[in-house]
Design a protein around this motif. Structure first.
Motif, PDB file in Angstrom:
ATOM      1  N   GLN A  60      39.442  36.946  34.454  1.00  0.00           N
ATOM      2  CA  GLN A  60      38.739  36.980  33.174  1.00  0.00           C
ATOM      3  C   GLN A  60      39.708  36.529  32.068  1.00  0.00           C
ATOM      4  O   GLN A  60      40.599  37.268  31.664  1.00  0.00           O
ATOM      5  N   SER A  85      31.080  29.545  37.301  1.00  0.00           N
ATOM      6  CA  SER A  85      30.801  30.900  36.835  1.00  0.00           C
ATOM      7  C   SER A  85      29.760  30.868  35.722  1.00  0.00           C
ATOM      8  O   SER A  85      29.805  30.007  34.845  1.00  0.00           O
ATOM      9  N   ILE A 119      29.466  33.604  33.875  1.00  0.00           N
ATOM     10  CA  ILE A 119      30.018  34.579  32.933  1.00  0.00           C
ATOM     11  C   ILE A 119      31.059  33.874  32.063  1.00  0.00           C
ATOM     12  O   ILE A 119      32.018  33.301  32.579  1.00  0.00           O
ATOM     13  N   LYS A 125      35.222  33.597  32.623  1.00  0.00           N
ATOM     14  CA  LYS A 125      35.618  34.049  33.967  1.00  0.00           C
ATOM     15  C   LYS A 125      35.853  32.846  34.868  1.00  0.00           C
ATOM     16  O   LYS A 125      35.000  31.960  34.968  1.00  0.00           O
ATOM     17  N   MET A 185      36.012  40.594  27.745  1.00  0.00           N
ATOM     18  CA  MET A 185      34.600  40.854  27.958  1.00  0.00           C
ATOM     19  C   MET A 185      34.073  41.848  26.944  1.00  0.00           C
ATOM     20  O   MET A 185      34.791  42.772  26.527  1.00  0.00           O
TER      21      MET A 185
END
Length: 485
Positions: free
Chosen positions: A477, A130, A132, A135, A481
């Motif tokens: 997640q 990932s 991100i 995540k 975030m």
């Protein structure tokens, strides 16, 4: 008479049920037209009940890999224990030779054994990288649900099992319809094996019915998530069209016009040996059978002479005789088709190198020579012991001729230069090409399928796993975030 010919009922939701239409199909021995079984045709309502049962049973089946493994292992043991009886059914119902019948049972066992390797491929996740922060990305492979299986008459047991075994191993339920002409060997034998193995009710259903009764229900039933079909290109196009309109998946293995290419440096004697096998196994009634033999002009006369002499010696007659290679065509319609192809070729002035004969329901080899590739004869899937010999002026032209067809299933190339053979094999537009072997090849761990008009999708592990499952992305997640708005 074998016990299996008493299994004339459909197997739905764990029970053997008699067809409710009031219509009876006389299941004939294609060699002598004797009745081997009377089958009461199942109704559309019974087919719909099979889909309901399959849909209800599938989720619990998919959650239990130990049970799936146990059932399939017991089916393997059943087939090994009852192989001779099953061979007898194939000989009597499909007109298969003893050799071909034993090969078919062996192929079926091999696919069952290969399917054991697929059991742990579903309901588990793999992690992918990932970009991100925080995540975690996981990809789950999940069963599709219920699969519709439709199989043909020519390899009824195997061409059923190659869908049924992986479908069930991967946690799907199956509603299966064999060609009614081989409903016992293509349906009831399999249902009996799974019943004896303890398959839960509804997980596997085998229905003995025909298209005039059920129409497109195997395709359109809302519980069916994929239609696996082996048969003609025309029917395959219809299935693909209907399924496409419903956004349903298909696995379609269709017709073939399979070339056997003999290059300039080939060993003629071995090429002849191979071509005899690839053309006359099961009377040429195999989707992979050699249809066109394309020979470099320098070898053409020698090949043609030796091939004709060998073809004259191929034993034919009652397939119960273990020495027989060429048995009957499946029915009178197929015989009439084959004879019409022969007559049209004669009327068109095609050179006849070997004139066969009809003896009862058996057709002996017909060989036409110097056939033009654009002729009706060369462009037709003959599905009989009729073959075209085509002369090529060069190796390059031989490959061009091989590719000049709407089909692209199997093919073969003969040469003394193995590197050149492999290069030519890649150039041929077919899903499968065999160097220095004949066209009828099948392994459970290789991709089986065609290009162009010969179908969509691939059987064989691991390719069938992609066909019979669906991928699902799940992201977790693990850190909060920060969103831009």
């Amino acid at each position: 008479m074998t016990q299996y010919f008493t299994l004339t009922k459909s197997y739905i939701n764990g029970e053997w049920v008699e067809g409710e239409t009031g219509r009876v199909y006389n299941d004939l021995n294609p060699f002598d037209d004797t009745v081997v079984a009377d089958i009461k045709i199942a109704s559309k309502a019974q087919l719909e009940s099979a889909f309901e049962a399959a849909n209800k049973a599938q989720k619990e089946w998919s959650k239990n890999p130990e049970l799936r493994r146990s059932v399939i292992e017991k089916v393997i043991a059943y087939f090994k224990e009852h192989q001779q009886e099953i061979v007898d059914v194939l000989v009597a119902e499909s007109g298969s030779s003893v050799l071909k019948s034993n090969v078919e049972v062996a192929f079926s066992i091999a696919d069952l054994e290969e399917s054991l390797k697929m059991i742990d491929q579903v309901n588990k996740a793999t992690t992918v990288d990932s970009v991100i922060p925080g995540k975690v990305n996981k990809v789950y492979r999940l069963p599709l649900g219920v699969i519709s299986s439709i199989s043909p008459f020519n390899f009824p047991l195997y061409l059923s099992m190659r869908t049924i075994a992986p479908a069930l191993a991967l946690g799907n339920a199956v509603v299966h319809k064999a060609d009614i002409q081989t409903g016992i060997s293509g349906g009831s034998v399999i249902a009996k094996a799974f019943e004896e193995a303890g398959v839960p009710a509804g997980v596997f259903n085998s229905i003995l019915t025909d298209i005039p009764e059920i129409g497109d229900t195997m395709i359109t039933n809302p519980h069916s998530k994929l239609i696996s079909f082996t048969g003609s290109t025309g029917v395959g196009k219809h299935i693909g069209g209907v399924a496409g309109g419903l956004l349903k998946r298909t696995a379609l293995e269709l017709g073939g016009n399979n070339p056997f290419v003999v290059l300039k440096d080939a060993d003629v004697n071995q090429a002849v040996n191979s071509a005899i096998m690839g053309k006359y196994l099961h009377q040429g009634q195999i989707c992979m059978s050699i249809n066109r033999i394309i020979v470099h002009e320098d070898l053409y006369d020698e090949f043609a002479r030796k091939f004709v002499e060998r073809a004259k010696q191929v034993p034919y007659g009652n397939p119960k005789d273990p020495s027989v290679v060429i048995g009957p065509l499946i029915n009178h319609v197929q015989m009439d088709k084959a004879l019409s192809y022969i007559e049209k070729a004669k009327e068109a002035g095609q050179e006849l190198l070997l004139e066969g004969k009809r003896e009862g329901n058996v057709l002996t080899p017909y060989i036409f020579g110097n056939v033009k590739n654009d002729s009706d004869l060369a462009q037709t899937e003959l599905f009989s012991p009729v073959v075209s010999l085509i002369k090529a002026s060069s190796d390059e032209e031989a490959i061009e001729i091989a590719n000049d067809t709407v089909y692209g299933l199997s093919s073969a190339v003969f040469t003394s230069d193995l590197a050149r053979g492999e290069e030519a094999a890649v150039q041929i537009e077919a899903g499968m090409t065999h160097v220095n072997d004949q066209t009828v090849n099948c392994l459970s761990n290789t991709p089986f399928g065609g290009m162009k008009g010969s179908g969509i999708g691939r059987f064989g592990n691991p390719w069938i796993v992609d066909e019979f499952t669906q991928a699902k992305w799940v992201s977790v997640q693990e850190k909060d975030m920060e969103y831009p708005f």
